[in-house]
Design a protein around this motif. Sequence first.
Motif, short mmCIF file in Angstrom:
data_model
loop_
_atom_site.label_atom_id
_atom_site.label_comp_id
_atom_site.label_asym_id
_atom_site.label_seq_id
_atom_site.Cartn_x
_atom_site.Cartn_y
_atom_site.Cartn_z
N GLU A 121 0.67 -1.06 0.11
CA GLU A 121 0.07 -0.13 -0.01
C GLU A 121 0.90 1.20 0.02
O GLU A 121 0.36 2.46 -0.49
CB GLU A 121 -1.01 0.00 1.15
CG GLU A 121 -2.17 -0.98 1.03
CD GLU A 121 -2.82 -1.13 2.66
OE1 GLU A 121 -2.59 -0.58 3.30
OE2 GLU A 121 -3.83 -1.94 2.15
N GLU A 122 2.01 1.19 0.55
CA GLU A 122 2.83 2.33 0.68
C GLU A 122 3.72 2.65 -0.60
O GLU A 122 4.44 3.82 -0.74
CB GLU A 122 3.89 2.18 1.88
CG GLU A 122 3.10 2.21 3.18
CD GLU A 122 3.91 1.90 4.39
OE1 GLU A 122 4.99 1.57 4.18
OE2 GLU A 122 3.57 2.02 5.55
N THR A 124 4.77 3.27 -4.46
CA THR A 124 4.34 4.34 -5.40
C THR A 124 3.40 3.66 -6.58
O THR A 124 3.75 2.31 -6.50
CB THR A 124 5.24 5.11 -6.10
OG1 THR A 124 6.11 4.33 -6.64
CG2 THR A 124 6.09 6.05 -4.99
N ASP A 125 2.81 4.28 -7.37
CA ASP A 125 2.01 3.51 -8.35
C ASP A 125 3.10 2.87 -9.47
O ASP A 125 2.98 1.48 -9.79
CB ASP A 125 1.16 4.29 -9.31
CG ASP A 125 -0.12 4.76 -8.71
OD1 ASP A 125 -0.34 4.14 -7.58
OD2 ASP A 125 -0.72 5.76 -9.13
N GLU A 126 4.36 3.21 -9.56
CA GLU A 126 5.33 2.79 -10.47
C GLU A 126 5.90 1.49 -9.92
O GLU A 126 6.25 0.55 -10.33
CB GLU A 126 6.44 3.83 -11.12
CG GLU A 126 7.51 3.42 -11.67
CD GLU A 126 8.56 4.47 -12.02
OE1 GLU A 126 9.63 4.00 -12.55
OE2 GLU A 126 8.17 5.71 -11.87
N GLN A 127 6.37 1.75 -8.65
CA GLN A 127 6.73 0.54 -7.79
C GLN A 127 5.95 -0.42 -7.65
O GLN A 127 6.36 -1.69 -7.84
CB GLN A 127 7.18 0.97 -6.38
CG GLN A 127 8.43 1.89 -6.32
CD GLN A 127 8.44 2.67 -4.70
OE1 GLN A 127 7.63 2.90 -4.09
NE2 GLN A 127 9.68 2.96 -4.51
N PHE A 128 4.65 -0.22 -7.40
CA PHE A 128 3.74 -1.40 -7.41
C PHE A 128 3.36 -2.24 -8.93
O PHE A 128 3.51 -3.32 -8.67
CB PHE A 128 2.39 -0.69 -6.99
CG PHE A 128 1.24 -1.90 -6.78
CD1 PHE A 128 1.10 -2.35 -5.38
CD2 PHE A 128 0.41 -2.46 -7.79
CE1 PHE A 128 -0.03 -3.28 -5.04
CE2 PHE A 128 -0.61 -3.38 -7.50
CZ PHE A 128 -0.66 -3.87 -6.20
N THR A 129 3.52 -1.27 -9.84
CA THR A 129 3.45 -2.07 -11.11
C THR A 129 4.81 -2.84 -11.29
O THR A 129 4.59 -3.97 -11.71
CB THR A 129 3.28 -0.91 -12.35
OG1 THR A 129 2.10 -0.16 -12.13
CG2 THR A 129 3.66 -1.63 -13.63
N LYS A 130 5.83 -2.49 -10.98
CA LYS A 130 7.02 -3.23 -11.25
C LYS A 130 7.09 -4.45 -10.28
O LYS A 130 7.29 -5.58 -10.98
CB LYS A 130 8.47 -2.54 -10.74
CG LYS A 130 8.78 -1.50 -11.71
CD LYS A 130 9.83 -0.71 -10.93
CE LYS A 130 10.38 0.47 -11.99
NZ LYS A 130 11.61 1.13 -11.35
N SER A 132 4.24 -5.98 -9.40
CA SER A 132 3.18 -6.95 -9.89
C SER A 132 3.67 -7.59 -10.94
O SER A 132 3.61 -8.79 -11.24
CB SER A 132 1.98 -6.11 -10.10
OG SER A 132 0.92 -6.86 -10.57
#
Length: 155
Positions: A121-122, A124-130, A132
């Motif tokens: 949850e913490e 960034t969108d870019e980090q989350f996408t990476k 995933s």
Amino acid sequence: MKKNRAATPEIIDNLRRVFQVITEYSKTAEKTSGITGPQLWALKILAKTSPLRVSELAHQMYLRPATVVGILDRLEGKGLVTRTRSKEDRRAIDLNLTEKGKDVVAKAPEVAQVMLIRGLEELTDEQFTKVSEGMDLLVRILGADAITPQPLHSA
């Protein structure tokens, strides 16, 4: 294009670290509370937001309701959870902690699943996408696409 394979040992070591930390958190949870990591996770969710329905607990645990029913059966057998017919909807069953369940939660350590969700949850969108996309690739590499996910716990 030539691929850089120098990071392969670090990738393998990082996977080992992930498995180790999940195993250690689960062992600690079992040792201090007498229940498995997934059982403790269910109790912690119920401690924050009960009464809940099985479907909502399953949603919050990112598991299938049938898997959560098995966890609840064991928790109920230990006297930590109750299932009662909802007063608002007689067809539904509400889940609540017993006093014994509340005591277990109060004394129990954090579970790996909660730390993982909080960390995701913490991002960034870019980090989350990476993360995933990397996990999707890893699942494909291991040929695990068709495996039904089970709760994280020690062996």
